[in-house]
Write a protein that holds these residues in place. Structure first.
Motif, PDB file in Angstrom:
ATOM      1  N   LEU A  51     103.518 -25.278 -24.620  1.00 29.33           N
ATOM      2  CA  LEU A  51     101.826 -25.411 -25.173  1.00 29.33           C
ATOM      3  C   LEU A  51     101.253 -25.310 -23.638  1.00 29.33           C
ATOM      4  O   LEU A  51     101.710 -25.953 -22.702  1.00 29.33           O
ATOM      5  N   LEU A  52     100.361 -24.196 -23.862  1.00 32.42           N
ATOM      6  CA  LEU A  52      99.732 -23.691 -22.488  1.00 32.42           C
ATOM      7  C   LEU A  52      98.677 -24.733 -22.216  1.00 32.42           C
ATOM      8  O   LEU A  52      98.181 -25.485 -23.373  1.00 32.42           O
ATOM      9  N   ILE A  53      98.044 -25.120 -20.904  1.00 37.15           N
ATOM     10  CA  ILE A  53      97.144 -25.931 -20.588  1.00 37.15           C
ATOM     11  C   ILE A  53      95.936 -25.384 -21.157  1.00 37.15           C
ATOM     12  O   ILE A  53      94.993 -26.189 -21.165  1.00 37.15           O
ATOM     13  N   LEU A  54      95.952 -24.178 -21.496  1.00 35.81           N
ATOM     14  CA  LEU A  54      94.537 -23.517 -21.974  1.00 35.81           C
ATOM     15  C   LEU A  54      94.319 -24.209 -23.657  1.00 35.81           C
ATOM     16  O   LEU A  54      93.161 -24.268 -23.936  1.00 35.81           O
ATOM     17  N   ASP A  55      95.396 -24.920 -24.216  1.00 36.33           N
ATOM     18  CA  ASP A  55      95.372 -25.048 -25.473  1.00 36.33           C
ATOM     19  C   ASP A  55      94.337 -26.643 -25.189  1.00 36.33           C
ATOM     20  O   ASP A  55      94.482 -27.324 -24.520  1.00 36.33           O
ATOM     21  N   ARG A  56      93.548 -26.839 -26.532  1.00 39.44           N
ATOM     22  CA  ARG A  56      92.843 -28.086 -26.600  1.00 39.44           C
ATOM     23  C   ARG A  56      93.573 -29.337 -26.409  1.00 39.44           C
ATOM     24  O   ARG A  56      93.284 -30.290 -26.237  1.00 39.44           O
ATOM     25  N   GLU A  57      94.828 -29.142 -26.933  1.00 43.80           N
ATOM     26  CA  GLU A  57      95.856 -30.354 -27.173  1.00 43.80           C
ATOM     27  C   GLU A  57      96.757 -30.250 -25.771  1.00 43.80           C
ATOM     28  O   GLU A  57      97.521 -31.259 -25.776  1.00 43.80           O
ATOM     29  N   GLY A  58      96.437 -29.655 -24.740  1.00 44.53           N
ATOM     30  CA  GLY A  58      97.331 -29.656 -23.734  1.00 44.53           C
ATOM     31  C   GLY A  58      96.733 -30.325 -22.436  1.00 44.53           C
ATOM     32  O   GLY A  58      97.000 -29.627 -21.258  1.00 44.53           O
ATOM     33  N   ALA A  59      95.965 -31.239 -22.544  1.00 43.97           N
ATOM     34  CA  ALA A  59      95.337 -31.838 -21.456  1.00 43.97           C
ATOM     35  C   ALA A  59      96.349 -32.285 -20.362  1.00 43.97           C
ATOM     36  O   ALA A  59      97.253 -32.887 -20.810  1.00 43.97           O
ATOM     37  N   VAL A  60      95.816 -32.095 -19.080  1.00 41.17           N
ATOM     38  CA  VAL A  60      96.683 -32.657 -18.104  1.00 41.17           C
ATOM     39  C   VAL A  60      95.962 -33.601 -16.982  1.00 41.17           C
ATOM     40  O   VAL A  60      94.721 -33.486 -16.876  1.00 41.17           O
ATOM     41  N   GLY A  61      96.642 -34.589 -16.520  1.00 41.80           N
ATOM     42  CA  GLY A  61      95.893 -35.377 -15.715  1.00 41.80           C
ATOM     43  C   GLY A  61      96.021 -34.751 -14.311  1.00 41.80           C
ATOM     44  O   GLY A  61      96.879 -34.254 -13.910  1.00 41.80           O
ATOM     45  N   ALA A  62      94.725 -34.673 -13.759  1.00 42.93           N
ATOM     46  CA  ALA A  62      94.605 -33.902 -12.556  1.00 42.93           C
ATOM     47  C   ALA A  62      93.728 -34.648 -11.320  1.00 42.93           C
ATOM     48  O   ALA A  62      93.162 -35.621 -11.726  1.00 42.93           O
ATOM     49  N   MET A  63      93.604 -33.801 -10.294  1.00 46.06           N
ATOM     50  CA  MET A  63      92.592 -34.444  -9.229  1.00 46.06           C
ATOM     51  C   MET A  63      92.223 -33.232  -8.367  1.00 46.06           C
ATOM     52  O   MET A  63      92.839 -32.150  -8.234  1.00 46.06           O
ATOM     53  N   VAL A  64      91.116 -33.507  -7.659  1.00 46.52           N
ATOM     54  CA  VAL A  64      90.752 -32.386  -6.865  1.00 46.52           C
ATOM     55  C   VAL A  64      91.591 -32.538  -5.303  1.00 46.52           C
ATOM     56  O   VAL A  64      91.720 -33.587  -4.722  1.00 46.52           O
ATOM     57  N   GLN A  65      92.185 -31.516  -4.892  1.00 49.21           N
ATOM     58  CA  GLN A  65      93.039 -31.418  -3.813  1.00 49.21           C
ATOM     59  C   GLN A  65      92.403 -32.210  -2.430  1.00 49.21           C
ATOM     60  O   GLN A  65      93.070 -33.026  -2.038  1.00 49.21           O
TER      61      GLN A  65
END
Lengths: 167, 277
Positions: B173-187
């Motif tokens: 499932l690519l992160i582009l998919d609406r169901e592929g959400a990822v926890g992220a942060m600004v480096q």
């Protein structure tokens, strides 16, 4: 009947492989053509709503099993699209060049609307935004219309003459 | 009796529609495993898809090369100069790296260094069937140690995660998919948020749930935060392209340009584990 089933099985196999592989390189605006849908709507307009619905259901269900998520979504929407477009069979001349243009575009709009209505029905709101829904419908309608124009002639001929003709 | 017969066909259609809606509802969520029928169809089609995909990739590469010949020639010259410069820089950085490792050890930050991913390389054999989902199929499955929820990356950055596995294939499932959400942060500023796709047809992402006062700017790099337990911390996702304030005035969102070119994925790496060295 068996010949027609063989014909559509072959079409399904070819379409599914093309759609999951090289059609990715033919994307325009992030959208690729839905060959399975185009075959469903063209078979519906050539053979009537019952055939349209049956082909739509079979193609959709097999596609759903391959996608593995929201199983039934394509079966439902392609079946209903085939049924709705099949109602046009007696109202238009199938040898007119405008048929694939109208049916390819209209069928895709109907399919997109049904798809989003079905997803809303089951509470899958997160899959799309209003903007992405609009652009997807517009782009895929145009793309499918072009594909319909390309494959209508061979499909029409197989339907009216030769080994696979409809009885 | 005649009246009943008249309503039989619509009634059959109605039952099919209801049954299909129930099926859509029940299978809308991620399932732990695929059914045997689904796995069978996927394994059956995989070799055919793989062959056609290789032909497609070769044709696509060939046509791109013809279209970009002049550009490639200039780029080749430029890259040759850059390789020479980078080789010198690389030697210097190796020295810095060793020094850095020694200093970290001294500071007692052993849990932050020396970790590396154990990776399995795989080839992309098929792409998503429809425009609604953003997935791809790879030629490695459970026989190669691939499991559900393993992150997938390449040298450019984060691609997605494994959602379905058969013996010889896996679905990403690519992160582009609406169901592929990822926890992220600004480096740079460590501002946390959630990165998700913009929807069908878009090749960009957006970072949501950002406080309106949070320090985040254009061109800053976004990495995984490690929250949620699926993606390890520090995988590169993309860079900020635009900041858009939300209508409520309390939050803002950032449009993210992913580092990965999702249209040209051929080989990918599955992170099968994080090992301590």
């Amino acid at each position: 009947m068996i010949r027609r089933i063989l014909f559509y099985s072959g079409l399904f196999l070819i379409s599914i492989i093309l759609q999951s592989t090289i059609f990715h390189y033919l994307k325009i605006g992030g959208v690729k053509p839905d060959l399975l849908l185009v075959i469903v709507v063209l078979s519906a307009v050539l053979n009537g709503r019952r055939t349209g619905a049956a082909v739509g259901f079979a193609f959709g269900l097999l596609e759903d099993l391959l996608v593995g998520k929201y199983i039934g979504l394509q079966a439902l929407t392609k079946m209903l699209t085939g049924y709705i477009i099949g109602n046009l069979e007696r109202k238009i001349f199938s040898d007119n060049v405008l048929v694939p243009i109208v049916v390819g575009g209209l069928g895709t709009v109907i399919h997109c609307v049904l798809q989003f209505a079905a997803l809303l029905c089951v509470g899958a709101y997160n899959l799309f935004t209003p903007e992405s829904l609009f652009s997807l419908t517009l782009a895929s309608s145009f793309y499918n219309l072009c594909v319909a124009l390309l494959i209508y002639e061979p499909l029409y001929r197989s339907n009216t003459r030769g080994f696979f003709k409809a009885v | 009796m005649i009246r009943l017969k008249k309503y039989r066909t619509p009634f059959v259609y109605l039952i099919i529609v209801v049954l299909l809606l129930v099926s859509i509802r029940l299978t809308g969520f991620e399932r732990p495993t695929l059914s045997q029928g689904e796995a069978f169809i996927r394994n059956l089609l995989a070799p055919l898809q793989s062959g056609v995909m290789v032909i497609g990739q070769k044709a696509n590469n060939f046509l791109s090369q013809i279209a970009n010949y002049a550009e490639i020639s200039d780029e080749n010259e430029r890259l040759a100069e850059e390789v020479a410069r980078l080789t010198a820089e690389n030697n210097l950085l190796t020295e810095y790296k060793q020094e850095n490792a020694r200093l970290r050890k001294l500071l007692g930050l052993q849990d932050l260094i020396g970790t590396q991913f154990s990776l399995t390389a795989a080839r992309v054999t098929a792409r998503d069937l429809e425009n609604l989902h953003q997935t791809l199929i790879i030629n490695k499955g459970s026989e190669d140690g691939i499991r559900k929820d393993m992150p997938v990356i390449n040298e450019q950055g984060l691609i997605g995660r494994i959602i379905n596995v058969t013996d010889r294939t896996s679905e990403v499932l690519l992160i582009l998919d609406r169901e592929g959400a990822v926890g992220a942060m600004v480096q740079q500023t460590r501002v946390p948020g959630v990165v998700e796709g913009l929807g069908p047809g878009s090749d960009q992402l957006q970072m949501i749930h950002i406080n309106v006062d949070a320090p985040i700017g254009v061109n800053q790099v976004i990495i995984t935060s490690g929250y949620g337990g699926i993606f390890p911390k520090g995988l590169r996702i993309g860079y900020v392209k635009e900041i858009i304030p939300e209508a409520n005035g309390l939050m803002k969102r950032a449009v993210i340009q992913p580092f990965v070119d999702f249209d040209r994925l051929e080989e990918i790496l599955v992170v099968t584990g994080v090992v301590d060295s």
